[in-house]
Design a protein around this motif. Structure first.
Motif, mmCIF file in Angstrom:
data_model
loop_
_atom_site.group_PDB
_atom_site.id
_atom_site.type_symbol
_atom_site.label_atom_id
_atom_site.label_comp_id
_atom_site.label_asym_id
_atom_site.label_seq_id
_atom_site.Cartn_x
_atom_site.Cartn_y
_atom_site.Cartn_z
ATOM 1 N N TRP A 183 0.833 -1.198 0.000
ATOM 2 C CA TRP A 183 0.000 0.000 0.000
ATOM 3 C C TRP A 183 0.875 1.259 0.000
ATOM 4 O O TRP A 183 0.647 2.184 -0.770
ATOM 5 C CB TRP A 183 -0.938 -0.008 1.215
ATOM 6 C CG TRP A 183 -1.966 1.066 1.197
ATOM 7 C CD1 TRP A 183 -3.197 1.014 0.601
ATOM 8 C CD2 TRP A 183 -1.863 2.368 1.802
ATOM 9 N NE1 TRP A 183 -3.853 2.199 0.795
ATOM 10 C CE2 TRP A 183 -3.074 3.042 1.517
ATOM 11 C CE3 TRP A 183 -0.879 3.009 2.544
ATOM 12 C CZ2 TRP A 183 -3.322 4.342 1.950
ATOM 13 C CZ3 TRP A 183 -1.123 4.307 2.967
ATOM 14 C CH2 TRP A 183 -2.336 4.957 2.679
ATOM 15 N N THR A 184 1.897 1.277 0.844
ATOM 16 C CA THR A 184 2.753 2.469 0.873
ATOM 17 C C THR A 184 3.534 2.594 -0.437
ATOM 18 O O THR A 184 3.769 3.697 -0.912
ATOM 19 C CB THR A 184 3.747 2.451 2.059
ATOM 20 O OG1 THR A 184 4.478 1.232 2.028
ATOM 21 C CG2 THR A 184 3.050 2.601 3.372
ATOM 22 N N LEU A 185 3.894 1.443 -1.013
ATOM 23 C CA LEU A 185 4.610 1.489 -2.295
ATOM 24 C C LEU A 185 3.710 2.067 -3.384
ATOM 25 O O LEU A 185 4.103 2.958 -4.137
ATOM 26 C CB LEU A 185 5.057 0.075 -2.690
ATOM 27 C CG LEU A 185 5.782 -0.025 -4.038
ATOM 28 C CD1 LEU A 185 7.149 0.620 -3.941
ATOM 29 C CD2 LEU A 185 5.934 -1.466 -4.480
ATOM 30 N N ARG A 187 1.140 3.999 -3.158
ATOM 31 C CA ARG A 187 0.861 5.420 -2.984
ATOM 32 C C ARG A 187 2.140 6.191 -2.709
ATOM 33 O O ARG A 187 2.313 6.777 -1.647
ATOM 34 C CB ARG A 187 -0.135 5.624 -1.839
ATOM 35 C CG ARG A 187 -1.534 5.296 -2.302
ATOM 36 C CD ARG A 187 -2.388 4.896 -1.149
ATOM 37 N NE ARG A 187 -3.544 4.172 -1.648
ATOM 38 C CZ ARG A 187 -4.759 4.672 -1.688
ATOM 39 N NH1 ARG A 187 -4.996 5.873 -1.246
ATOM 40 N NH2 ARG A 187 -5.747 3.969 -2.173
ATOM 41 N N ARG A 192 3.525 5.496 -8.533
ATOM 42 C CA ARG A 192 3.095 6.226 -9.739
ATOM 43 C C ARG A 192 4.010 5.906 -10.906
ATOM 44 O O ARG A 192 3.551 5.742 -12.033
ATOM 45 C CB ARG A 192 3.096 7.736 -9.477
ATOM 46 C CG ARG A 192 1.955 8.213 -8.614
ATOM 47 C CD ARG A 192 1.879 9.723 -8.600
ATOM 48 N NE ARG A 192 3.067 10.322 -8.038
ATOM 49 C CZ ARG A 192 3.242 10.541 -6.732
ATOM 50 N NH1 ARG A 192 2.303 10.205 -5.874
ATOM 51 N NH2 ARG A 192 4.348 11.088 -6.299
ATOM 52 N N ALA A 193 5.312 5.797 -10.618
ATOM 53 C CA ALA A 193 6.256 5.479 -11.694
ATOM 54 C C ALA A 193 5.966 4.089 -12.257
ATOM 55 O O ALA A 193 6.000 3.891 -13.480
ATOM 56 C CB ALA A 193 7.686 5.568 -11.169
ATOM 57 N N ILE A 195 3.074 2.528 -12.296
ATOM 58 C CA ILE A 195 1.850 2.597 -13.094
ATOM 59 C C ILE A 195 2.147 3.287 -14.423
ATOM 60 O O ILE A 195 1.652 2.877 -15.478
ATOM 61 C CB ILE A 195 0.731 3.319 -12.316
ATOM 62 C CG1 ILE A 195 0.343 2.490 -11.096
ATOM 63 C CG2 ILE A 195 -0.487 3.555 -13.208
ATOM 64 C CD1 ILE A 195 -0.649 3.149 -10.169
ATOM 65 N N ALA A 196 2.998 4.317 -14.374
ATOM 66 C CA ALA A 196 3.363 5.016 -15.614
ATOM 67 C C ALA A 196 4.013 4.046 -16.591
ATOM 68 O O ALA A 196 3.710 4.064 -17.790
ATOM 69 C CB ALA A 196 4.308 6.173 -15.304
ATOM 70 N N GLU A 199 1.316 1.935 -18.066
ATOM 71 C CA GLU A 199 0.423 2.643 -18.985
ATOM 72 C C GLU A 199 1.116 2.991 -20.299
ATOM 73 O O GLU A 199 0.501 2.939 -21.354
ATOM 74 C CB GLU A 199 -0.087 3.928 -18.327
ATOM 75 C CG GLU A 199 -0.945 3.699 -17.108
ATOM 76 C CD GLU A 199 -2.297 3.131 -17.463
ATOM 77 O OE1 GLU A 199 -2.955 3.694 -18.341
ATOM 78 O OE2 GLU A 199 -2.689 2.106 -16.878
ATOM 79 N N GLN A 317 -9.798 -1.868 -11.258
ATOM 80 C CA GLN A 317 -8.542 -1.366 -10.699
ATOM 81 C C GLN A 317 -8.785 -0.554 -9.437
ATOM 82 O O GLN A 317 -7.903 0.131 -8.948
ATOM 83 C CB GLN A 317 -7.798 -0.539 -11.735
ATOM 84 C CG GLN A 317 -7.193 -1.428 -12.801
ATOM 85 C CD GLN A 317 -6.320 -0.682 -13.747
ATOM 86 O OE1 GLN A 317 -6.433 0.528 -13.891
ATOM 87 N NE2 GLN A 317 -5.443 -1.389 -14.413
#
Lengths: 336, 254
Positions: A183-185, A187, A192-193, A195-196, A199, A317
């Motif tokens: 969870w901390t990772l 958020r 974000r990186a 997920i980027a 994507e 998701q």
């Protein structure tokens, strides 16, 4: 950090209490299923970081589990094997002979699995999609074949006599840990990186996000917890064999993720519980109907129907949060 | 004075096709530079070579006197070149604000353990990224949409968000690949003003590829024209407009 530590201590205290309650009042068979659910949660949540967040399709989770299981067993279990040169049976006493050695043994298993994750990840994570899936599948097979041919740990017959150190307390302490850290990772700037990268990898790289390094990092993270889960499973089953960790195990974990919703940690938890408990729950249906074997038919049917009517998985998701709950509750509309 | 970005005889071949042929480009710091040319002239290929996506077959690219050839996109981005894409590449599942924040990731000095265990450094970094991203969203006029998932943004806003994200990397040079594609006249006028503001207020040198002549002529101080991978003209908008070779390339000659 203090708050995080507080939550962690509180959660571990709760698992300690739960462990005592379950052991005292609940049927052993049910406790066993709860424990297996816990191990599945560790596997699914850790694989979700690789497959869900980072979008790298790995089928190697069982390989990391096997490494973790055998390495931790090496530290806690007496190894007996036939020495060809001396033509007699030899026993190696375990390095950690008491229960105090369990957690160090688990961590050692996790660390060796993580190291294997780095070794496998650095070359294979250049591959994408199906190619990566095949390469990681190959890795898992290599691990089980190596164990099969390694007589000191029992070879194909497996390794018996692991001490029964796994219990609800230890398993769910690691469940709490993996959920909290994932969870901390998720958020954070690293989440974000990741997920980027999932994507759009090219756009992520052009933004200066070191995609290769972060992919390997996600792989190492997932491998570590797979290794720990392997150790926990070994000390729960008390006998491990290469067959326990064949590629069907990897696929099982992937199915848990897809069922719960790839990319959602809540989904991973729910998928893990459903897929571990459902076959057991269906035993009653089987005996009720008097049709042996119908259990797996129903199980498959549930999976097929779910994929037809909710292909994005139970949670998609999304994460389970108070906000989502408020929106779902009847009569209470969200902020719109 | 040496140029901020300088290419020398840059050439790239794909099989038998020479997509860009002995291309020379020199951009001074603080310039607003336009690269134009008909479809298929090789403009985006030039961008891909400047940002490390393609490795040139021949020639060199120097940025702030350092060689770029052979560096990967991550290294080039960290040297201070950022870009947008002709076919928008946003991170659809992230929010508008988070998209802009990913641009600021490269300047974070956090280790993974800072984030996993939520050290004070983690919170300071999150705050820094959020503040910077929000500033840039305000700059691009997207602050009202900060919480929206990027996939729900309308087309024109998606283009702007890509620029905001690229600016969050704190570049020295930003390369805009057809930023006005698909925009209407009003949006184009607004975009022209924004591009000028990027140079004037943020002090970022701008290299823009664009089809829309009016936009390029209106904002760029220097324009280079590319046709079939070769430079056919270089000069001020006034000079370019009257160059017979450019007119022929655009309108077709006999």
């Amino acid at each position: 950090m203090a708050r995080l530590l507080g939550i962690l201590v509180a959660a571990i205290a709760v698992t300690f209490g739960a462990n005592w309650l379950l052991d005292s009042f609940v049927d052993e068979y049910v406790v066993r299923i709860i424990n297996l659910c816990g191990i599945s949660i560790i596997l699914a949540v850790s694989l979700n970081v690789i497959n869900g967040l980072c979008g790298q399709f790995s089928l190697g989770h069982a390989g990391f589990m096997a490494i973790g299981a055998y390495v931790s067993a090496y530290f806690t279990t007496t190894l007996r094997y036939f020495d060809e040169a001396a033509t007699k049976y030899v026993a190696i006493e375990p390095m950690f002979a008491s229960e105090w050695g369990f957690v160090p043994a688990l961590l050692a298993g996790g660390l060796v699995a993580a190291a294997a994750g780095a070794v496998v990840g650095i070359p294979t994570l250049r591959l994408k999609g199906d190619y990566l899936a095949i390469a990681t599948l190959g890795f898992g097979e290599i691990v089980t074949i190596m164990i099969t041919n390694f007589e000191k740990v029992g070879g194909a017959n497996g390794l018996p006599g692991l001490p029964p150190y796994s219990n609800t307390f230890w398993i769910f302490s690691f469940v709490v840990l993996v959920i909290m850290l994932s969870w901390t990772l998720q958020r954070s700037t690293f989440g974000r990186a990741l997920i980027a990268i999932r994507e759009n990898e090219l756009a992520a790289e052009v933004m200066g996000i070191p995609a290769s390094r972060l992919k390997v990092m996600a792989f190492i993270y997932g491998a570590f917890f797979a290794g720990v889960a392997g150790g926990l499973l070994g000390h729960l089953l008390q006998t491990i064999s290469p067959a326990t960790f064949n590629f069907m195990k990897s696929i099982e974990v992937v199915v848990m993720l897809v069922l719960g919703g790839l990319g959602s940690m809540t989904g991973a938890v729910v998928g893990a519980i459903v897929l571990t408990a459902l076959p057991e729950a269906l035993r009653d249906v089987e005996s009720g109907l008097g049709l042996p074997g119908i259990r797996m038919v129903v199980y498959s049917l549930v999976l097929i129907l779910l994929m037809i009517f909710r292909p994005q998985g139970i949670f998609g998701q999304k994460e389970l949060s108070l906000k989502l709950l408020a929106r779902l509750l009847p009569g209470k509309k969200g902020d719109k | 004075m040496t140029a901020l970005l300088e290419t020398s005889d840059l050439t790239i071949r794909f099989g038998g096709l020479t997509a860009v042929d002995t291309f020379n480009l020199s951009i001074q710091e603080g310039e607003l530079f336009g690269l134009i040319g008909p479809n298929g002239a090789g403009k985006t290929t030039v961008f891909n070579m400047l940002t490390g996506v393609y490795l040139p077959s021949e020639g060199t690219v120097h940025f702030r006197e350092k060689l770029i050839n052979g560096r990967n996109p991550v290294q080039v981005a960290r040297m201070g070149i950022s870009r947008t894409f002709q076919n928008i590449r946003l991170f659809d599942e992230l929010s508008v604000l988070e998209n802009a924040m990913t641009g600021a990731h490269q300047h974070s000095k956090l280790t993974i353990f800072d984030s996993l265990f939520r050290t004070p450094r983690h919170f300071r970094e999150e705050q820094r990224q959020r503040d910077r991203a929000y500033e840039l969203l305000e700059f691009m006029g997207l602050e009202d949409r900060a919480g929206l998932p990027a996939k729900q943004l309308p087309y024109g806003h998606r283009r702007k968000l890509e620029i905001a994200r690229a600016l969050a990397t704190e570049p020295k040079l930003i390369c805009l690949d057809e930023p006005a594609a698909g925009m209407n006249t009003g949006e184009k006028a607004e975009l022209s003003a924004l591009i000028r503001k990027i140079r004037d207020e943020l002090n970022v040198t701008v290299l823009v590829i664009e089809h829309d002549m009016k936009l390029v002529m209106g904002i760029c101080e220097k324009i280079q024209v590319l046709d079939y991978g070769k430079t056919i003209a270089l000069g001020t908008p006034g000079e370019i407009q009257n160059d017979p070779k450019v007119i022929e390339a655009y309108l077709g000659g006999d």
